[in-house]
Scaffold this motif. Structure first.
Motif, PDB file in Angstrom:
ATOM      1  N   ALA A  26      -3.059  -6.565  -5.807  1.00  0.00           N
ATOM      2  CA  ALA A  26      -3.400  -7.023  -7.158  1.00  0.00           C
ATOM      3  C   ALA A  26      -4.643  -6.301  -7.678  1.00  0.00           C
ATOM      4  N   ALA A  27      -5.628  -6.111  -6.800  1.00  0.00           N
ATOM      5  CA  ALA A  27      -6.867  -5.438  -7.187  1.00  0.00           C
ATOM      6  C   ALA A  27      -6.801  -3.928  -6.969  1.00  0.00           C
ATOM      7  N   MET A  28      -5.762  -3.468  -6.261  1.00  0.00           N
ATOM      8  CA  MET A  28      -5.654  -2.070  -5.847  1.00  0.00           C
ATOM      9  C   MET A  28      -6.944  -1.653  -5.156  1.00  0.00           C
ATOM     10  N   ALA A  29      -7.300  -2.430  -4.127  1.00  0.00           N
ATOM     11  CA  ALA A  29      -8.541  -2.190  -3.395  1.00  0.00           C
ATOM     12  C   ALA A  29      -8.302  -2.362  -1.901  1.00  0.00           C
ATOM     13  N   TYR A  30      -9.021  -1.560  -1.142  1.00  0.00           N
ATOM     14  CA  TYR A  30      -9.045  -1.706   0.301  1.00  0.00           C
ATOM     15  C   TYR A  30     -10.302  -2.494   0.657  1.00  0.00           C
ATOM     16  N   ARG A  31     -10.203  -3.343   1.660  1.00  0.00           N
ATOM     17  CA  ARG A  31     -11.366  -4.013   2.237  1.00  0.00           C
ATOM     18  C   ARG A  31     -11.459  -3.526   3.663  1.00  0.00           C
ATOM     19  N   LEU A  32     -12.526  -2.784   3.952  1.00  0.00           N
ATOM     20  CA  LEU A  32     -12.762  -2.268   5.290  1.00  0.00           C
ATOM     21  C   LEU A  32     -13.724  -3.216   5.988  1.00  0.00           C
ATOM     22  N   LYS A  33     -13.384  -3.586   7.203  1.00  0.00           N
ATOM     23  CA  LYS A  33     -14.160  -4.588   7.950  1.00  0.00           C
ATOM     24  C   LYS A  33     -14.906  -3.900   9.089  1.00  0.00           C
ATOM     25  N   PHE A  34     -16.200  -4.178   9.163  1.00  0.00           N
ATOM     26  CA  PHE A  34     -17.079  -3.621  10.190  1.00  0.00           C
ATOM     27  C   PHE A  34     -17.840  -4.755  10.855  1.00  0.00           C
ATOM     28  N   ILE A  35     -18.432  -4.459  12.014  1.00  0.00           N
ATOM     29  CA  ILE A  35     -19.321  -5.411  12.658  1.00  0.00           C
ATOM     30  C   ILE A  35     -20.530  -4.642  13.172  1.00  0.00           C
ATOM     31  N   ARG A  36     -21.706  -5.275  13.004  1.00  0.00           N
ATOM     32  CA  ARG A  36     -22.948  -4.694  13.522  1.00  0.00           C
ATOM     33  C   ARG A  36     -23.863  -5.839  13.923  1.00  0.00           C
ATOM     34  N   ASP A  37     -24.357  -5.787  15.121  1.00  0.00           N
ATOM     35  CA  ASP A  37     -25.271  -6.815  15.633  1.00  0.00           C
ATOM     36  C   ASP A  37     -24.687  -8.220  15.469  1.00  0.00           C
ATOM     37  N   GLY A  38     -23.374  -8.354  15.698  1.00  0.00           N
ATOM     38  CA  GLY A  38     -22.727  -9.656  15.623  1.00  0.00           C
ATOM     39  C   GLY A  38     -22.437 -10.144  14.217  1.00  0.00           C
ATOM     40  N   ALA A  50       0.833  -1.201   0.000  1.00  0.00           N
ATOM     41  CA  ALA A  50       0.000   0.000   0.000  1.00  0.00           C
ATOM     42  C   ALA A  50       0.870   1.254   0.000  1.00  0.00           C
ATOM     43  N   ARG A  51       1.925   1.262   0.809  1.00  0.00           N
ATOM     44  CA  ARG A  51       2.831   2.424   0.840  1.00  0.00           C
ATOM     45  C   ARG A  51       3.491   2.637  -0.521  1.00  0.00           C
ATOM     46  N   ARG A  52       3.925   1.546  -1.135  1.00  0.00           N
ATOM     47  CA  ARG A  52       4.573   1.652  -2.447  1.00  0.00           C
ATOM     48  C   ARG A  52       3.604   2.231  -3.481  1.00  0.00           C
ATOM     49  N   ASP A  53       2.380   1.717  -3.500  1.00  0.00           N
ATOM     50  CA  ASP A  53       1.390   2.212  -4.456  1.00  0.00           C
ATOM     51  C   ASP A  53       1.015   3.663  -4.170  1.00  0.00           C
ATOM     52  N   LEU A  54       0.965   4.042  -2.881  1.00  0.00           N
ATOM     53  CA  LEU A  54       0.652   5.420  -2.517  1.00  0.00           C
ATOM     54  C   LEU A  54       1.773   6.351  -2.967  1.00  0.00           C
ATOM     55  N   ARG A  55       3.028   5.969  -2.690  1.00  0.00           N
ATOM     56  CA  ARG A  55       4.175   6.801  -3.115  1.00  0.00           C
ATOM     57  C   ARG A  55       4.239   6.951  -4.624  1.00  0.00           C
ATOM     58  N   ALA A  56       3.836   5.912  -5.351  1.00  0.00           N
ATOM     59  CA  ALA A  56       3.855   5.954  -6.818  1.00  0.00           C
ATOM     60  C   ALA A  56       2.685   6.775  -7.367  1.00  0.00           C
ATOM     61  N   GLY A  57       1.774   7.184  -6.486  1.00  0.00           N
ATOM     62  CA  GLY A  57       0.631   7.974  -6.924  1.00  0.00           C
ATOM     63  C   GLY A  57      -0.472   7.139  -7.548  1.00  0.00           C
ATOM     64  N   ASN A  58      -0.437   5.832  -7.316  1.00  0.00           N
ATOM     65  CA  ASN A  58      -1.426   4.942  -7.922  1.00  0.00           C
ATOM     66  C   ASN A  58      -2.712   4.819  -7.111  1.00  0.00           C
ATOM     67  N   VAL A  59      -2.645   5.085  -5.802  1.00  0.00           N
ATOM     68  CA  VAL A  59      -3.818   4.917  -4.945  1.00  0.00           C
ATOM     69  C   VAL A  59      -3.955   6.092  -3.988  1.00  0.00           C
ATOM     70  N   GLN A  60      -5.148   6.213  -3.424  1.00  0.00           N
ATOM     71  CA  GLN A  60      -5.399   7.209  -2.390  1.00  0.00           C
ATOM     72  C   GLN A  60      -4.940   6.646  -1.050  1.00  0.00           C
ATOM     73  N   SER A  61      -4.703   7.520  -0.116  1.00  0.00           N
ATOM     74  CA  SER A  61      -4.281   7.058   1.206  1.00  0.00           C
ATOM     75  C   SER A  61      -5.452   6.387   1.920  1.00  0.00           C
ATOM     76  N   LEU A  62      -5.115   5.473   2.811  1.00  0.00           N
ATOM     77  CA  LEU A  62      -6.136   4.804   3.607  1.00  0.00           C
ATOM     78  C   LEU A  62      -6.919   5.826   4.423  1.00  0.00           C
ATOM     79  N   ARG A  63      -6.242   6.814   4.946  1.00  0.00           N
ATOM     80  CA  ARG A  63      -6.937   7.844   5.753  1.00  0.00           C
ATOM     81  C   ARG A  63      -7.998   8.570   4.927  1.00  0.00           C
ATOM     82  N   ASP A  64      -7.678   8.882   3.659  1.00  0.00           N
ATOM     83  CA  ASP A  64      -8.663   9.536   2.797  1.00  0.00           C
ATOM     84  C   ASP A  64      -9.855   8.621   2.539  1.00  0.00           C
ATOM     85  N   ILE A  65      -9.575   7.347   2.293  1.00  0.00           N
ATOM     86  CA  ILE A  65     -10.643   6.374   2.058  1.00  0.00           C
ATOM     87  C   ILE A  65     -11.516   6.253   3.313  1.00  0.00           C
ATOM     88  N   GLU A  66     -10.888   6.126   4.471  1.00  0.00           N
ATOM     89  CA  GLU A  66     -11.642   5.998   5.723  1.00  0.00           C
ATOM     90  C   GLU A  66     -12.483   7.244   5.992  1.00  0.00           C
TER      91      GLU A  66
END
Length: 100
Positions: A69-81, A33-49
């Motif tokens: 590989a997908a250049m994607a973040y997966r954010l994990k949440f929990i609600r009502d178990g 993620a850091r490499r892709d961010l430095r290369a300007g290929n992705v947004q920062s996780l903080r911006d996404i969050e």
């Protein structure tokens, strides 16, 4: 039931850790993620969050994963178990899918 705050504090503390010495090849998803961010290929996780977390009212945020590989973040949440995954295009910040 303030378990959310210690988890968020731990995630925030990890984000402040230095990247460490430069390596020839990234070893993990954070390095990728850091490499892709430095290369300007992705947004920062903080911006996404900043964009996604406010839209998930009533859910507890458990943390991110990065798929280089997908250049994607997966954010994990929990609600009502139930765990909910939100997949976000790291390049555009667009939500790609949400499991329910």
């Amino acid at each position: 039931m303030h378990r959310k705050m210690p988890l968020l504090a731990a995630v925030a503390a990890l984000a402040l850790l230095p990247a460490g010495p430069a390596r020839a090849e990234p070893r993990g998803e954070q390095d990728e993620a850091r490499r892709d961010l430095r290369a300007g290929n992705v947004q920062s996780l903080r911006d996404i969050e900043r964009r996604v977390l406010p839209t998930k009212q009533g859910m507890q945020y458990l943390g991110p994963e990065y798929d280089p590989a997908a250049m994607a973040y997966r954010l994990k949440f929990i609600r009502d178990g139930r765990v909910v995954f939100v997949d976000v295009d790291a390049r555009t910040g667009r939500v790609l899918s949400e499991s329910r």
